[in-house]
Scaffold this motif. Sequence first.
Motif, PDB file in Angstrom:
ATOM      1  N   LEU A   6       0.865  -1.169   0.000  1.00 58.31           N
ATOM      2  CA  LEU A   6       0.000   0.000   0.000  1.00 58.31           C
ATOM      3  C   LEU A   6       0.903   1.220   0.000  1.00 58.31           C
ATOM      4  N   ILE A   7       0.697   2.099  -0.977  1.00 55.97           N
ATOM      5  CA  ILE A   7       1.492   3.322  -1.066  1.00 55.97           C
ATOM      6  C   ILE A   7       0.600   4.511  -0.772  1.00 55.97           C
ATOM      7  N   VAL A  36       0.825  -6.411   5.031  1.00 54.10           N
ATOM      8  CA  VAL A  36       0.989  -5.575   3.845  1.00 54.10           C
ATOM      9  C   VAL A  36       2.063  -4.544   4.131  1.00 54.10           C
ATOM     10  N   ARG A  37       2.965  -4.360   3.194  1.00 50.87           N
ATOM     11  CA  ARG A  37       3.972  -3.312   3.364  1.00 50.87           C
ATOM     12  C   ARG A  37       3.340  -1.963   3.030  1.00 50.87           C
ATOM     13  N   THR A  63       3.617  -8.043  -5.841  1.00 48.71           N
ATOM     14  CA  THR A  63       2.891  -8.299  -7.087  1.00 48.71           C
ATOM     15  C   THR A  63       1.585  -7.512  -7.190  1.00 48.71           C
ATOM     16  N   GLN A  64       1.181  -6.855  -6.095  1.00 51.93           N
ATOM     17  CA  GLN A  64      -0.041  -6.057  -6.114  1.00 51.93           C
ATOM     18  C   GLN A  64       0.180  -4.797  -5.281  1.00 51.93           C
ATOM     19  N   GLY A  97       0.227  -5.711 -10.481  1.00 53.25           N
ATOM     20  CA  GLY A  97      -1.069  -5.051 -10.552  1.00 53.25           C
ATOM     21  C   GLY A  97      -1.000  -3.755  -9.765  1.00 53.25           C
ATOM     22  N   ILE A  98      -1.363  -2.654 -10.394  1.00 55.45           N
ATOM     23  CA  ILE A  98      -1.313  -1.353  -9.719  1.00 55.45           C
ATOM     24  C   ILE A  98      -2.708  -0.736  -9.786  1.00 55.45           C
TER      25      ILE A  98
END
Length: 129
Positions: A6-7, A36-37, A63-64, A97-98
């Motif tokens: 998660l960004i 989740v990072r 990957t996501q 996947g973004i």
Amino acid sequence: MTKQALILFAHGARAASWAAPFERLRELTQARTPGVRVSLAFLELMTPQLPALVAELTADGVTQITVVPVFLGQGGHVLRDLPLMIDQLRIDHPQVGIDVVEAAGENAAVLNALADYCVSSLSVQAAPD
């Protein structure tokens, strides 16, 4: 297995202190999503910037990726700059996947939380003279 990240994507500023609330938000979010990072990325003036962070995450096997624009409004950066960056990142990293969600300030729950805060400020009154 999908490795997720998660960004939290913010504008950036010259003053390092500007990033402090975003770092606190990152820490709170990370505490709620231990599998989740959660990372911060910036559009400009601060690092890491989004392309560098996505490259790092991809190299780490993510990957996501979900990008959360931590902007109150959908100005030019969210409406024009971010979609162009995401399009390029999808070309550069086709194995990832973004996804991009709405700007934080466009989300009803976020707006309601801010409204609650604003209303609660009315109860903080100075002592009468």
